[in-house]
Design an enzyme around this catalytic site. Structure first.
Site, PDB file in Angstrom:
ATOM      1  CE  LYS A  90      -4.524  -1.435   1.270  1.00  0.00           C
ATOM      2  NZ  LYS A  90      -5.267  -2.113   2.289  1.00  0.00           N
TER       3      LYS A  90
ATOM      4  CE  LYS B 177      -6.447  -7.388  -2.903  1.00  0.00           C
ATOM      5  NZ  LYS B 177      -6.064  -7.039  -1.553  1.00  0.00           N
TER       6      LYS B 177
ATOM      7  CE  LYS C 187     -14.053  -0.878  -1.688  1.00  0.00           C
ATOM      8  NZ  LYS C 187     -14.495  -2.268  -1.686  1.00  0.00           N
TER       9      LYS C 187
HETATM   10  P1  AMP Z   1     -10.340  -5.930   1.478  1.00  0.00           P
HETATM   11  O1  AMP Z   1     -11.404  -5.293   0.666  1.00  0.00           O
HETATM   12  O2  AMP Z   1      -8.989  -5.911   0.832  1.00  0.00           O
HETATM   13  O3  AMP Z   1     -10.313  -5.468   2.902  1.00  0.00           O
HETATM   14  O4  AMP Z   1     -10.707  -7.486   1.551  1.00  0.00           O
HETATM   15  C1  AMP Z   1     -11.910  -7.988   2.116  1.00  0.00           C
HETATM   16  C2  AMP Z   1     -11.986  -9.477   1.852  1.00  0.00           C
HETATM   17  O5  AMP Z   1     -12.115  -9.728   0.444  1.00  0.00           O
HETATM   18  C3  AMP Z   1     -10.766 -10.282   2.304  1.00  0.00           C
HETATM   19  O6  AMP Z   1     -11.196 -11.542   2.746  1.00  0.00           O
HETATM   20  C4  AMP Z   1      -9.950 -10.430   1.050  1.00  0.00           C
HETATM   21  O7  AMP Z   1      -9.136 -11.575   1.101  1.00  0.00           O
HETATM   22  C5  AMP Z   1     -11.038 -10.553  -0.015  1.00  0.00           C
HETATM   23  N1  AMP Z   1     -10.579  -9.991  -1.282  1.00  0.00           N
HETATM   24  C6  AMP Z   1     -10.367  -8.675  -1.566  1.00  0.00           C
HETATM   25  N2  AMP Z   1      -9.914  -8.529  -2.827  1.00  0.00           N
HETATM   26  C7  AMP Z   1      -9.857  -9.779  -3.357  1.00  0.00           C
HETATM   27  C8  AMP Z   1      -9.479 -10.307  -4.631  1.00  0.00           C
HETATM   28  N3  AMP Z   1      -9.091  -9.509  -5.620  1.00  0.00           N
HETATM   29  N4  AMP Z   1      -9.542 -11.650  -4.815  1.00  0.00           N
HETATM   30  C9  AMP Z   1      -9.953 -12.480  -3.823  1.00  0.00           C
HETATM   31  N5  AMP Z   1     -10.319 -12.046  -2.602  1.00  0.00           N
HETATM   32  C10 AMP Z   1     -10.277 -10.724  -2.366  1.00  0.00           C
END
Ligand code: AMP
Length: 308
Positions: free
Chosen positions: A96, A175, A178
């Site tokens: 990040k 990946k 957002k």
């Molecule tokens: P975050 O939005 O990064 O806080 O992630 C929230 C949840 O969504 C976590 O369990 C992440 O592992 C999953 N997640 C977020 N982005 C991805 C992605 N591109 N592929 C798979 N899982 C994701």
């Protein structure tokens, strides 16, 4: 879609047979969002998304993170058994800040808050995407260190990562996130969804040659297909003649059809906010009771209860 296929859809499936605890992480969001109105909007929108996608707040325990502030006390307590070196190894923090996010202490210590999110509620199985595997390992390390220091108190959780959806690519092939502006938002404007899908990165393999089935376009499309559909798409990718533009148009139609009922439900919910707020209050009350029970044990074993 990254959140949905990486984690939400499994939680929604699990809620039938398990005691599901899930919440909207507005304390975490503060690490990168400092505009109050954006934080407020994102918080309630995420809650609406989750319920519209199938999370049943009457069956599961569903709340907004900051409505159960016990988790921050828990964070402080476990911070004291967390080695700085463990947190310094966080790849998501490094990633990040390399992308220009301000390196504040909240962002740095986010894995400790995430450990609290799990340990403060006695979570044993945690459905996450592969990107969160390291944070789950940190959570386990912290729980084990706590138990070694103060005696068996905390449940040591297991990650649950699904092979097929472990890391969804975004439209640029990184990946989907957002923070990288490469998402396909399930509840976004149709025109925007179309624009995003039409911009999925492709290669310059000539039309009359076989295409790459490791490409983001293929990986995103198969999420919506059954076994036969997957085989067919693979065959089409490997046969000469496939045009990426055609596949993108099909993917757009498929996504809109797939999420249509969820989009309608979300529309309905946004006109019934009293119901949503009531469910969130019930959820935070239920979660607060569990957090209090675990915190009370933790306060006792750590010596914070000085009254004898
Ligand atoms: P975050 O939005 O990064 O806080 O992630 C929230 C949840 O969504 C976590 O369990 C992440 O592992 C999953 N997640 C977020 N982005 C991805 C992605 N591109 N592929 C798979 N899982 C994701």
């Amino acid at each position: 879609m990254g959140n949905y296929f990486g984690m939400m859809s499994r939680m929604i499936r699990y809620q039938k047979e398990n005691d599901l605890f899930s919440f909207i992480v507005n304390y975490h969001a503060m690490t990168t969002i400092q505009a109050p109105s954006i934080l407020e909007n994102n918080t309630i929108n995420a809650a609406l998304d989750f319920i519209a996608l199938g999370l049943d707040p009457e069956k599961s325990t569903f709340w907004i993170q900051a409505d159960v502030p016990q988790v921050t006390e828990f964070t402080w307590i476990i911070s004291n058994v967390t080695n700085v070196g463990l947190i310094e190894r966080s790849t998501s923090y490094k990633d990040k800040i390399s992308k220009g996010v301000m390196p504040n202490m909240g962002l740095f210590s986010y894995p400790i808050l995430m450990a609290s999110d799990i340990l403060c509620f006695g979570g044993d199985i945690v459905p996450v995407g592969k990107d969160q595997k390291q944070h789950l390992e940190m959570t386990r390390d912290i729980a084990i260190k706590f138990n070694n220091t103060y005696g068996e108190t905390l449940v040591v959780p297991e990650p649950d990562i699904e092979q097929e959806t472990q890391l969804l690519p975004g439209i640029d092939g990184q990946k989907m996130s957002k923070s990288y502006n490469n998402t396909i938002p399930i509840f976004g404007d149709e025109k925007f969804i179309r624009k995003q899908i039409m911009s999925i990165v492709t290669d310059s393999i000539p039309v009359d040659e076989p295409k790459n089935i490791k490409s983001p376009l293929f990986k995103l499309f198969v999420l919506f297909l059954d076994e036969k559909g997957k085989k067919d798409l693979k065959r089409r990718f490997l046969s000469p003649g496939l045009q990426y533009g055609d596949v993108k148009k099909e993917l757009f139609e498929t996504i809109i059809e797939y999420f249509r009922p969820f989009r309608e439900k979300r529309e309905y919910l946004s006109g019934h906010m009293d119901y949503v707020y009531e469910q969130l209050s019930n959820g935070s009350n239920k979660a607060g009771v569990v957090a209090d029970q675990i915190l009370s044990k933790v306060r006792k074993v750590t010596g914070l209860n000085y009254r004898v």
